[in-house]
Design a protein around this motif. Structure first.
Motif, PDB file in Angstrom:
ATOM      1  N   UNK A 100     -84.751  33.606 -23.759  1.00  0.00           N
ATOM      2  CA  UNK A 100     -83.797  34.732 -24.546  1.00  0.00           C
ATOM      3  C   UNK A 100     -82.424  34.291 -24.689  1.00  0.00           C
ATOM      4  N   UNK A 101     -81.921  33.668 -23.656  1.00  0.00           N
ATOM      5  CA  UNK A 101     -80.621  33.203 -23.358  1.00  0.00           C
ATOM      6  C   UNK A 101     -80.209  32.276 -24.538  1.00  0.00           C
ATOM      7  N   UNK A 102     -81.101  31.058 -24.642  1.00  0.00           N
ATOM      8  CA  UNK A 102     -81.065  30.176 -25.785  1.00  0.00           C
ATOM      9  C   UNK A 102     -80.804  30.917 -27.068  1.00  0.00           C
ATOM     10  N   UNK A 103     -81.755  31.774 -27.320  1.00  0.00           N
ATOM     11  CA  UNK A 103     -81.518  32.546 -28.583  1.00  0.00           C
ATOM     12  C   UNK A 103     -80.421  33.178 -28.796  1.00  0.00           C
ATOM     13  N   UNK A 104     -79.799  33.966 -27.601  1.00  0.00           N
ATOM     14  CA  UNK A 104     -78.339  34.142 -27.695  1.00  0.00           C
ATOM     15  C   UNK A 104     -77.382  33.261 -28.041  1.00  0.00           C
ATOM     16  N   UNK A 105     -77.375  32.165 -27.370  1.00  0.00           N
ATOM     17  CA  UNK A 105     -76.442  31.289 -27.392  1.00  0.00           C
ATOM     18  C   UNK A 105     -76.364  30.604 -28.896  1.00  0.00           C
ATOM     19  N   UNK A 106     -77.575  30.527 -29.331  1.00  0.00           N
ATOM     20  CA  UNK A 106     -77.711  30.032 -30.790  1.00  0.00           C
ATOM     21  C   UNK A 106     -76.840  30.896 -32.109  1.00  0.00           C
ATOM     22  N   UNK A 107     -76.554  32.265 -31.444  1.00  0.00           N
ATOM     23  CA  UNK A 107     -75.838  33.101 -32.617  1.00  0.00           C
ATOM     24  C   UNK A 107     -74.175  32.979 -32.412  1.00  0.00           C
ATOM     25  N   UNK A 108     -73.808  31.992 -31.473  1.00  0.00           N
ATOM     26  CA  UNK A 108     -72.408  31.884 -31.117  1.00  0.00           C
ATOM     27  C   UNK A 108     -71.874  33.232 -30.840  1.00  0.00           C
ATOM     28  N   UNK A 109     -72.266  33.816 -29.980  1.00  0.00           N
ATOM     29  CA  UNK A 109     -71.461  34.970 -29.360  1.00  0.00           C
ATOM     30  C   UNK A 109     -70.024  34.756 -28.588  1.00  0.00           C
ATOM     31  N   UNK A 110     -69.436  35.767 -28.470  1.00  0.00           N
ATOM     32  CA  UNK A 110     -68.151  35.411 -27.847  1.00  0.00           C
ATOM     33  C   UNK A 110     -68.615  35.997 -26.456  1.00  0.00           C
ATOM     34  N   UNK A 111     -69.770  36.755 -26.175  1.00  0.00           N
ATOM     35  CA  UNK A 111     -70.018  37.638 -24.954  1.00  0.00           C
ATOM     36  C   UNK A 111     -71.602  37.528 -24.882  1.00  0.00           C
ATOM     37  N   UNK A 112     -72.157  37.179 -23.858  1.00  0.00           N
ATOM     38  CA  UNK A 112     -73.532  37.629 -23.687  1.00  0.00           C
ATOM     39  C   UNK A 112     -73.627  38.545 -22.304  1.00  0.00           C
ATOM     40  N   UNK A 113     -74.359  39.661 -22.595  1.00  0.00           N
ATOM     41  CA  UNK A 113     -74.479  40.560 -21.124  1.00  0.00           C
ATOM     42  C   UNK A 113     -76.028  40.642 -21.296  1.00  0.00           C
ATOM     43  N   UNK A 114     -76.496  40.142 -19.970  1.00  0.00           N
ATOM     44  CA  UNK A 114     -77.789  40.169 -19.433  1.00  0.00           C
ATOM     45  C   UNK A 114     -78.023  41.424 -18.624  1.00  0.00           C
ATOM     46  N   UNK A 115     -79.024  42.270 -19.080  1.00  0.00           N
ATOM     47  CA  UNK A 115     -79.414  43.526 -18.325  1.00  0.00           C
ATOM     48  C   UNK A 115     -80.393  42.753 -17.132  1.00  0.00           C
ATOM     49  N   UNK A 116     -80.270  43.185 -16.065  1.00  0.00           N
ATOM     50  CA  UNK A 116     -81.269  42.649 -15.007  1.00  0.00           C
ATOM     51  C   UNK A 116     -81.364  43.616 -14.175  1.00  0.00           C
ATOM     52  N   UNK A 117     -82.609  44.282 -13.953  1.00  0.00           N
ATOM     53  CA  UNK A 117     -83.506  45.362 -13.406  1.00  0.00           C
ATOM     54  C   UNK A 117     -84.778  45.338 -13.472  1.00  0.00           C
ATOM     55  N   UNK A 118     -85.481  45.212 -12.231  1.00  0.00           N
ATOM     56  CA  UNK A 118     -87.115  45.110 -12.549  1.00  0.00           C
ATOM     57  C   UNK A 118     -87.494  43.930 -12.792  1.00  0.00           C
ATOM     58  N   UNK A 119     -88.409  43.589 -11.993  1.00  0.00           N
ATOM     59  CA  UNK A 119     -88.757  41.987 -12.133  1.00  0.00           C
ATOM     60  C   UNK A 119     -90.390  41.988 -11.392  1.00  0.00           C
ATOM     61  N   UNK A 120     -91.032  41.184 -12.117  1.00  0.00           N
ATOM     62  CA  UNK A 120     -92.441  40.625 -11.548  1.00  0.00           C
ATOM     63  C   UNK A 120     -92.127  39.332 -10.904  1.00  0.00           C
ATOM     64  N   UNK A 121     -90.959  38.718 -11.219  1.00  0.00           N
ATOM     65  CA  UNK A 121     -90.604  37.323 -10.885  1.00  0.00           C
ATOM     66  C   UNK A 121     -89.616  37.187  -9.743  1.00  0.00           C
TER      67      UNK A 121
END
Length: 391
Positions: free
Chosen positions: A119-140
């Motif tokens: 998902x981060x690679x996809x986000x980077x491919x759009x050339x954003x100024x900012x990437x915000x990653x919501x992180x809560x709840x995980x099975x990992x």
């Protein structure tokens, strides 16, 4: 009265939007004269993109990524352009959330966060100024190593094999880590999480959360040791930044939020992310402070309102805004497991359960919308009596 309805999701039954609409329908039955404002909330976990997308608009890029066990699952990245500034929003739970793995198949020792990196690679491919990653709840529970493998830090034979495999990690497994870090220097990276856990120690990710993800006590101890090995390896490959105040090296593994989602927070902090409280961040983005300031009453809620809800949660963020504005706030929840005194300390004037007795739970689970509507109607009758001169 002007009533703001700002619940988060009722885990396992209702999304935040569904909960808000159910509350609104029930409230309108008992208090049709009230002006209702729906403001669904999130703390960065499941539903993060839906809440922000409804409030901010934008475009969702669809993708197929890997879940914690390597199966293909649908996901997406939300892109929002504002005055020439592009922000890409990523919901880590789409790749590693507990809903993706059945409770009887959870294996935190071997599941991977590889899909979060996709998902981060996809986000980077759009050339954003900012990437915000919501992180809560995980099975990992892999300290974000799988995520780093997807980004090109190293091969996935060790990095993508789960937390226990990290005990085998050496510096030779991270040939691309420095390049990955440099790639993110051009982007403002935000770790949006309410979690404050460090990665290691008695208050760290393995000690506090591994067993809740399905690990045995012995596995939790082994994961702690593996994470310690991983931190040592990462530190040798990528020297830690200096503490500007103390002059020594910053221990990223000890920073607030490093233990979020089984250590995905640690990997994001390595990439240069700054941590922001997930619920507070969402509240600001959807304009909740202004909505609360103009309200006569605020209603929040979630599936189970317990001691964890008292701080670092979406309901606590909502009640804090209400306290600051001098507006009363109440919570509606499937179950309430704190006392009146604790709820009042958190800024609530009342906490109301859909299920007052344990035997009521099966019925509520069978009809979560109807039972929440009914409870909202009863609360409305208490807090919003009919205007003078009406029935």
């Amino acid at each position: 009265m002007r009533v703001v309805l700002a619940p988060t999701r009722f885990a396992g039954t209702l999304t935040a939007q569904e909960a808000a609409m159910a509350m609104a329908r029930g409230w309108s039955v008992a208090a049709p004269h009230d002006d209702l404002v729906l403001a669904p909330m999130s703390d960065g976990g499941p539903g993060f993109l839906d809440v922000l997308g409804d409030a901010l608009g934008g475009q969702t890029l669809a993708a197929t990524i890997e879940d914690p066990t390597g199966r293909a699952v649908p996901a997406g990245v939300l892109l929002v352009d504002d005055d020439g500034t592009r922000t890409a929003y990523v919901e880590a739970a789409q790749a590693c959330g507990p809903d993706l793995v059945g409770a009887d198949h959870r294996d935190p020792a071997h599941t991977s966060s590889f899909g979060v990196g996709q998902l981060l690679l996809l986000a980077l491919s759009t050339e954003p100024r900012r990437i915000v990653v919501g992180v809560a709840g995980s099975a990992v529970h892999d300290a974000g190593a799988g995520m780093l493998a997807a980004l090109g830090a190293g091969e996935r034979d060790v990095l993508g094999a789960g937390g226990l495999a990290l005990q085998q990690a050496t510096t030779g497994h991270l040939p691309g880590l420095t390049s990955v870090v440099h790639r993110f220097r051009a982007v403002e990276l935000v770790l949006a999480t309410s979690a404050t856990l460090p990665l290691l120690g008695f208050q760290g990710a393995s000690a506090v959360e591994a067993e809740g993800r399905g690990a045995t006590r012995e596995q939790a101890q082994a994961l702690e040791a593996a994470f310690g090995q991983w931190v040592d390896v990462v530190t040798r490959v990528l020297p830690q930044p200096r503490d500007l105040l103390g002059g020594g090296a910053r221990r990223i593994d000890k920073e607030s939020g490093a233990g979020a989602a089984g250590g995905i927070g640690f990997a994001l902090l390595l990439l240069g992310a700054r941590r922001a409280d997930g619920a507070q961040y969402v509240a600001q983005q959807i304009g909740l402070p202004a909505l609360v300031a103009g309200a006569d009453l605020v209603v929040t809620g979630e599936g189970t309102y317990d001691w964890r809800s008292l701080r670092d949660s979406a309901p606590s963020a909502v009640s804090e805004l209400a306290m600051a504005a001098g507006v009363p706030a109440v919570a509606l929840a499937g179950q309430v497991r704190v006392g009146r005194r604790e709820a009042m300390t958190a800024g609530l004037s009342g906490a109301y359960a859909v299920c007052d007795r344990p035997e009521d739970v099966p019925g509520a689970l069978a009809d979560p919308v109807g039972t929440l509507e009914a409870r909202a109607a009863r609360v409305a009758a208490t807090w919003s009596p009919s205007p003078e001169g009406t029935a």
